[in-house]
Scaffold this motif. Structure first.
Motif, mmCIF file in Angstrom:
data_model
loop_
_atom_site.group_PDB
_atom_site.id
_atom_site.type_symbol
_atom_site.label_atom_id
_atom_site.label_comp_id
_atom_site.label_asym_id
_atom_site.label_seq_id
_atom_site.Cartn_x
_atom_site.Cartn_y
_atom_site.Cartn_z
ATOM 1 N N HIS A 239 7.754 -12.047 8.865
ATOM 2 C CA HIS A 239 8.538 -10.809 8.774
ATOM 3 C C HIS A 239 9.281 -10.584 10.087
ATOM 4 N N VAL A 240 10.552 -10.193 9.998
ATOM 5 C CA VAL A 240 11.392 -9.957 11.170
ATOM 6 C C VAL A 240 12.042 -8.587 11.054
ATOM 7 N N GLN A 241 12.052 -7.851 12.144
ATOM 8 C CA GLN A 241 12.787 -6.587 12.244
ATOM 9 C C GLN A 241 13.848 -6.795 13.313
ATOM 10 N N GLU A 242 15.067 -6.395 12.994
ATOM 11 C CA GLU A 242 16.183 -6.584 13.912
ATOM 12 C C GLU A 242 16.708 -5.230 14.374
ATOM 13 N N SER A 243 17.081 -5.141 15.648
ATOM 14 C CA SER A 243 17.517 -3.876 16.230
ATOM 15 C C SER A 243 18.877 -3.429 15.718
ATOM 16 N N GLY A 244 19.683 -4.343 15.294
ATOM 17 C CA GLY A 244 21.079 -4.032 15.002
ATOM 18 C C GLY A 244 21.919 -4.418 16.204
ATOM 19 N N ASP A 245 23.208 -4.520 16.010
ATOM 20 C CA ASP A 245 24.094 -5.006 17.063
ATOM 21 C C ASP A 245 24.342 -3.965 18.148
ATOM 22 N N PHE A 246 24.330 -4.444 19.364
ATOM 23 C CA PHE A 246 24.695 -3.666 20.547
ATOM 24 C C PHE A 246 25.868 -4.417 21.157
ATOM 25 N N ARG B 127 2.946 -9.245 2.261
ATOM 26 C CA ARG B 127 1.826 -9.476 3.183
ATOM 27 C C ARG B 127 2.319 -9.631 4.623
ATOM 28 N N ALA B 128 3.432 -10.347 4.801
ATOM 29 C CA ALA B 128 4.005 -10.525 6.136
ATOM 30 C C ALA B 128 4.480 -9.189 6.701
ATOM 31 N N ARG B 129 5.089 -8.353 5.857
ATOM 32 C CA ARG B 129 5.553 -7.036 6.303
ATOM 33 C C ARG B 129 4.367 -6.165 6.719
ATOM 34 N N GLU B 130 3.319 -6.160 5.913
ATOM 35 C CA GLU B 130 2.114 -5.394 6.252
ATOM 36 C C GLU B 130 1.484 -5.895 7.549
ATOM 37 N N LEU C 142 3.147 -11.546 17.529
ATOM 38 C CA LEU C 142 4.550 -11.118 17.588
ATOM 39 C C LEU C 142 5.336 -11.958 18.585
ATOM 40 N N SER C 143 6.630 -12.072 18.337
ATOM 41 C CA SER C 143 7.528 -12.738 19.276
ATOM 42 C C SER C 143 8.855 -11.988 19.303
ATOM 43 N N VAL C 144 9.622 -12.210 20.361
ATOM 44 C CA VAL C 144 10.917 -11.552 20.519
ATOM 45 C C VAL C 144 11.986 -12.614 20.741
ATOM 46 N N SER C 145 13.166 -12.375 20.170
ATOM 47 C CA SER C 145 14.310 -13.262 20.388
ATOM 48 C C SER C 145 15.582 -12.428 20.284
ATOM 49 N N HIS D 79 6.982 -11.532 13.277
ATOM 50 C CA HIS D 79 5.546 -11.760 13.149
ATOM 51 C C HIS D 79 5.336 -13.205 12.731
ATOM 52 N N GLU D 80 4.200 -13.781 13.102
ATOM 53 C CA GLU D 80 3.918 -15.182 12.805
ATOM 54 C C GLU D 80 3.913 -15.485 11.299
#
Length: 154
Positions: A128-135, A50-53, A103-106, A124-125
């Motif tokens: 669910h979190v999506q991460e960019s990967g390391d830079f 549900r969080a992913r959706e 949504l929030s960003v960190s 998302h509140e």
């Protein structure tokens, strides 16, 4: 077992699984620990889905609402010339829209010797979190004479 009915078409009902109600019923009936553990695992999976959706729905809404990002700064460094949008201005533009859709960003950062690793996380509140990967960006202590420094070149 308990379910919440969403819609009915003739004699076929579409239902939404309610894991919390299933856990409550299992406790009332004195179900064993194995059953409870499986139901708790099911509840986690359902909540994660549900969080992913919700994350994908919020991202779609954010992209519909987000104003254009303006490149307000310019660099003229020898043969290099380009315009860019500073991060603080990007965040000032997007965060109000992100907040309204949940949504929030960190950022996650860590130092690795002479480098710093940065990863952007969009959450998302509902969790669910999506991460960019390391830079990975070099940290240069030596003064460079002309042109961009090591981090800018990356």
């Amino acid at each position: 077992m308990s379910t919440e009915q969403l819609a009915t078409r003739d004699d076929i009902a579409i239902v939404r699984l309610d894991p919390q109600a299933l856990i409550a019923q299992a406790i009332e009936k004195g179900s064993g620990m194995d059953t409870l553990e499986r139901l708790v695992a099911l509840a986690r999976e359902v909540n994660a889905e549900r969080a992913r959706e919700a994350w994908y729905a919020a991202m779609a809404e954010f992209q519909r609402r987000c104003p254009p990002i303006k490149k307000t700064r310019r660099v003229n460094a020898g043969p290099f010339s380009y315009s860019y949008a500073p991060l603080d201005e990007i965040l000032t533009t997007i965060q109000p829209v992100m907040g309204t859709v949940g949504l929030s960003v960190s950022w996650k950062t860590k130092e690795i010797g002479e480098k710093v690793s940065v990863s952007c996380c969009l959450a998302h509140e509902l969790g669910h979190v999506q991460e960019s990967g390391d830079f990975v960006i070099p940290i240069s202590s030596a003064q460079e004479q002309r042109g961009p420094n090591a981090a800018q070149r990356v």
